[in-house]
Design a protein around this motif. Structure first.
Motif, short mmCIF file in Angstrom:
data_model
loop_
_atom_site.label_atom_id
_atom_site.label_comp_id
_atom_site.label_asym_id
_atom_site.label_seq_id
_atom_site.Cartn_x
_atom_site.Cartn_y
_atom_site.Cartn_z
N LEU A 97 -0.22 -5.69 -13.01
CA LEU A 97 -0.19 -4.54 -13.93
C LEU A 97 0.96 -3.63 -13.51
CD1 LEU A 97 -3.83 -3.09 -14.29
CD2 LEU A 97 -2.59 -4.45 -15.97
N PRO A 98 2.21 -4.02 -13.78
CA PRO A 98 3.33 -3.18 -13.35
C PRO A 98 3.16 -1.76 -13.89
CG PRO A 98 4.11 -5.08 -14.62
CD PRO A 98 2.63 -5.18 -14.57
N VAL A 99 3.56 -0.78 -13.11
CA VAL A 99 3.24 0.62 -13.43
C VAL A 99 3.91 1.08 -14.73
CG1 VAL A 99 2.92 1.15 -11.00
CG2 VAL A 99 5.11 1.63 -12.06
N ARG A 100 4.94 0.34 -15.20
CA ARG A 100 5.65 0.79 -16.40
C ARG A 100 4.91 0.46 -17.70
NH1 ARG A 100 7.04 -3.96 -18.29
NH2 ARG A 100 7.29 -5.58 -16.72
N SER A 118 0.81 -1.23 0.00
CA SER A 118 0.00 0.00 0.00
C SER A 118 0.83 1.26 0.00
CB SER A 118 -0.91 0.02 1.23
OG SER A 118 -1.87 -0.98 1.14
N LEU A 119 2.13 1.15 -0.28
CA LEU A 119 2.96 2.36 -0.25
C LEU A 119 2.41 3.37 -1.26
CD1 LEU A 119 5.36 3.90 0.83
CD2 LEU A 119 6.82 2.67 -0.78
N GLY A 120 2.08 4.56 -0.78
CA GLY A 120 1.53 5.60 -1.66
C GLY A 120 0.02 5.70 -1.62
N THR A 121 -0.64 4.73 -1.01
CA THR A 121 -2.10 4.79 -0.86
C THR A 121 -2.44 5.78 0.26
OG1 THR A 121 -2.24 2.46 -1.45
CG2 THR A 121 -4.18 3.43 -0.40
N THR A 122 -3.50 6.57 0.06
CA THR A 122 -3.93 7.47 1.14
C THR A 122 -5.38 7.20 1.52
OG1 THR A 122 -4.57 9.21 -0.43
CG2 THR A 122 -2.33 9.32 0.45
N TRP A 123 -5.69 7.59 2.75
CA TRP A 123 -7.04 7.46 3.32
C TRP A 123 -7.39 8.83 3.90
CZ3 TRP A 123 -10.91 3.97 3.41
CH2 TRP A 123 -11.89 4.08 4.40
N ASN A 124 -8.39 9.50 3.40
CA ASN A 124 -8.67 10.90 3.78
C ASN A 124 -7.40 11.75 3.67
OD1 ASN A 124 -11.44 10.60 4.47
ND2 ASN A 124 -10.86 9.71 6.45
N GLY A 125 -6.59 11.48 2.67
CA GLY A 125 -5.37 12.26 2.45
C GLY A 125 -4.18 11.87 3.31
N GLN A 126 -4.39 10.94 4.23
CA GLN A 126 -3.29 10.51 5.13
C GLN A 126 -2.67 9.21 4.59
OE1 GLN A 126 -4.61 10.02 9.16
NE2 GLN A 126 -2.63 9.27 9.89
N PRO A 139 -2.23 1.18 -7.04
CA PRO A 139 -2.16 -0.23 -7.43
C PRO A 139 -1.03 -0.55 -8.41
CG PRO A 139 -4.12 0.86 -8.34
CD PRO A 139 -3.26 1.92 -7.74
N ASP A 140 -0.52 -1.78 -8.32
CA ASP A 140 0.38 -2.29 -9.35
C ASP A 140 -0.11 -3.65 -9.84
OD1 ASP A 140 0.97 -3.94 -7.26
OD2 ASP A 140 3.08 -3.33 -7.08
N SER A 141 -1.42 -3.87 -9.62
CA SER A 141 -2.07 -5.09 -10.09
C SER A 141 -3.56 -4.79 -10.08
CB SER A 141 -1.75 -6.27 -9.16
OG SER A 141 -2.27 -6.02 -7.86
N ILE A 142 -4.33 -5.69 -10.70
CA ILE A 142 -5.79 -5.47 -10.67
C ILE A 142 -6.47 -6.75 -10.19
CG2 ILE A 142 -6.11 -6.08 -13.13
CD1 ILE A 142 -8.27 -3.78 -13.13
N GLY A 160 0.48 3.96 -11.82
CA GLY A 160 -0.18 2.72 -11.41
C GLY A 160 -1.69 2.91 -11.32
N LEU A 161 -2.09 4.03 -10.74
CA LEU A 161 -3.53 4.29 -10.57
C LEU A 161 -4.20 4.55 -11.93
CD1 LEU A 161 -5.89 4.64 -8.65
CD2 LEU A 161 -5.27 7.05 -8.40
N LYS A 162 -3.51 5.31 -12.77
CA LYS A 162 -4.07 5.60 -14.10
C LYS A 162 -4.22 4.30 -14.90
CE LYS A 162 -1.57 7.76 -17.17
NZ LYS A 162 -0.63 7.74 -17.96
N ASN A 163 -3.18 3.47 -14.88
CA ASN A 163 -3.24 2.20 -15.61
C ASN A 163 -4.35 1.30 -15.07
OD1 ASN A 163 -1.03 3.08 -16.99
ND2 ASN A 163 0.41 1.59 -16.13
N HIS A 164 -4.41 1.21 -13.75
CA HIS A 164 -5.42 0.36 -13.13
C HIS A 164 -6.83 0.81 -13.52
CE1 HIS A 164 -8.40 -0.54 -10.02
NE2 HIS A 164 -7.76 -1.68 -9.85
N ASP A 165 -7.07 2.12 -13.40
CA ASP A 165 -8.43 2.62 -13.65
C ASP A 165 -8.80 2.47 -15.13
OD1 ASP A 165 -8.57 3.08 -10.98
OD2 ASP A 165 -8.54 5.28 -11.11
N TYR A 166 -7.81 2.58 -16.00
CA TYR A 166 -8.06 2.39 -17.43
C TYR A 166 -8.51 0.95 -17.70
CZ TYR A 166 -7.20 2.19 -22.46
OH TYR A 166 -7.36 2.00 -23.82
#
Ligand code: PLP
Length: 402
Positions: free
Chosen positions: A373-376, A163-171, A304-307, A274-280
């Protein structure tokens, strides 16, 4: 046509790491406690604490080691019951067993997050600590969890390995509970092959963890407060615990820190991509009636780096046929509950006595798919993956209807 991408290759390690590694090779200074100050591991700890927004960080050999040390640092007695989600990686119940505690499994919902009704029912069953495993980076309802645990004085450990980089209410995830644990294993956002880090604002807890991680004699003096400053509460805690705790020697080497540090500035980009790729891909998959990609909870910003997605209205035979067809076309789909000996299927944790049934979690695992779904990945590659999954499911279901 673009070929299905290799989803197991990581990004290259930034070139800056090579210079740092060369210098270490020259000096031979690989042990974190040899240099009087500013060893790569110590610098990583300061940089990581700043990046994530917490007072203290302790770099160790793996996230599993960080989880184990968290439990030990909480001072839980033997056989203390630790509530964990029924959907996580086998390393989590293993860390509980290693700490001489007893894992208690909680149901997880179709959206891969802790089932709050079951959590609430179990939290009063003599639970001494909770590990929230944000499995595959899916964040459970941290507001509800923290409220329930705070009211009972039950400490929360966040397994934020993925979850590195994930936020919850901005935290930042990992800074909400009493202690957070991250992984630098190769399939995580920052890749050192192996490695982990524990973060907390609690001076007494980090002092205990530092000593038990292997800061023997007075090596703890090389652990400082925020921004490398001397912290009186930390010094007091170290003095209190000197010679009082066993040493488990789970330290990180300077070599690993040299590989990790130049990746920290890459994190924001990796999270964004990662988020852009995942959501796409999620949008494309959700166009099929057979796929359901669960939505995040509203306070959650994912990294995310996977779906993961659920198969809808398909029999076990059809699910197997879909996975086989996808693999033949070049995309490996892992159905958590169907791939043999999967370490994320709780019934394979046979080292635990009295495995529960968890019918809801089991039903989810039997239809939940996992695709890396690796971010690259490029948009073209994401299209190839999406097309393969969509055509595999429609062909499977047409064949089934015929
Ligand atoms: C990878 C992972 C772990 C284990 O991390 P290691 O650094 O390999 O010990 C634990 N929990 C989750 C959710 C993970 O994804």
């Amino acid at each position: 046509m673009t070929l299905p991408p290799n989803v197991h290759d990581a990004e290259p390690i930034p070139a800056a790491a090579r210079e740092a590694i060369d210098a270490l090779m020259q000096s031979g200074d690989l042990f974190r406690y040899t240099a009087p100050q500013d060893a790569p591991v110590a610098l990583l700890e300061q940089e990581f604490a700043d990046l994530i927004g917490c007072k203290y960080a302790l770099a160790v050999s793996s996230c599993s080691a960080a989880l184990f040390l968290s439990l030990k640092a909480l001072g839980l007695p033997r056989d203390a019951r630790v509530l964990i989600p029924g959907f996580t990686f086998a390393a989590v119940p293993s860390s509980v067993v290693h700490a001489d505690c007893v894992p208690v499994l909680c149901e997880v919902g179709e959206n891969y997050r802790i089932d709050m009704a079951d959590f609430e029912a179990q939290i009063d069953q003599d639970i001494s600590a909770v590990i929230i495993s944000h499995m595959r980076g899916h964040t459970s309802d941290m507001d509800a969890i923290m409220t329930l645990c705070a009211a009972r004085g039950i400490p929360v450990i966040e397994d934020a390995a993925h979850s590195l980089g994930t936020t919850w209410n901005g935290q930042n995830i990992g800074t909400i509970g009493r202690v957070g644990c991250f992984s630098f294993q190769s399939y995580k956002m920052i890749n050192a092959g192996e490695g982990g880090i524990l973060v907390t604002d609690d001076a007494d807890l980090v002092a205990r963890a530092v000593i038990m991680s292997g800061a023997y004699e007075h090596n703890w003096q090389k652990h400082k407060g925020p921004r490398g400053e001397n912290a009186p509460d930390l010094a007091e805690a170290f003095a209190k615990w000197q010679n009082q705790l066993p040493l488990y020697n789970l330290r990180m080497s300077n070599l690993s820190a040299a590989v990790i540090r130049p990746q920290l500035p890459e994190l924001a980009r990796r999270v964004r991509d990662g988020l852009k790729n995942h959501d796409y891909v999620a949008d494309r998959l959700n166009s099929s009636p057979y796929f359901d990609v669960p939505a995040p909870l509203s306070p959650e910003q994912r990294a995310p780096d996977s779906i993961q997605f659920n198969l809808v209205g398909m029999s076990e035979e059809e699910i197997k046929a879909f996975a086989k067809s996808s693999a033949e076309k070049g995309v490996k789909v892992q159905v958590f509950g169907l791939s043999e000996d999967n370490a994320r299927a709780f019934w394979n944790w046979q080292f635990l006595p009295n495995l529960p049934q968890l019918p809801q979690t089991r039903a989810m695992l039997m239809k939940a798919c996992d695709v890396r779904l690796p971010v690259r990945l490029t948009q073209e590659e994401l299209d190839v993956i999406s097309e393969i999954l969509l055509s595999a499911v429609s062909e499977t279901m047409e064949r089934a209807a015929a």
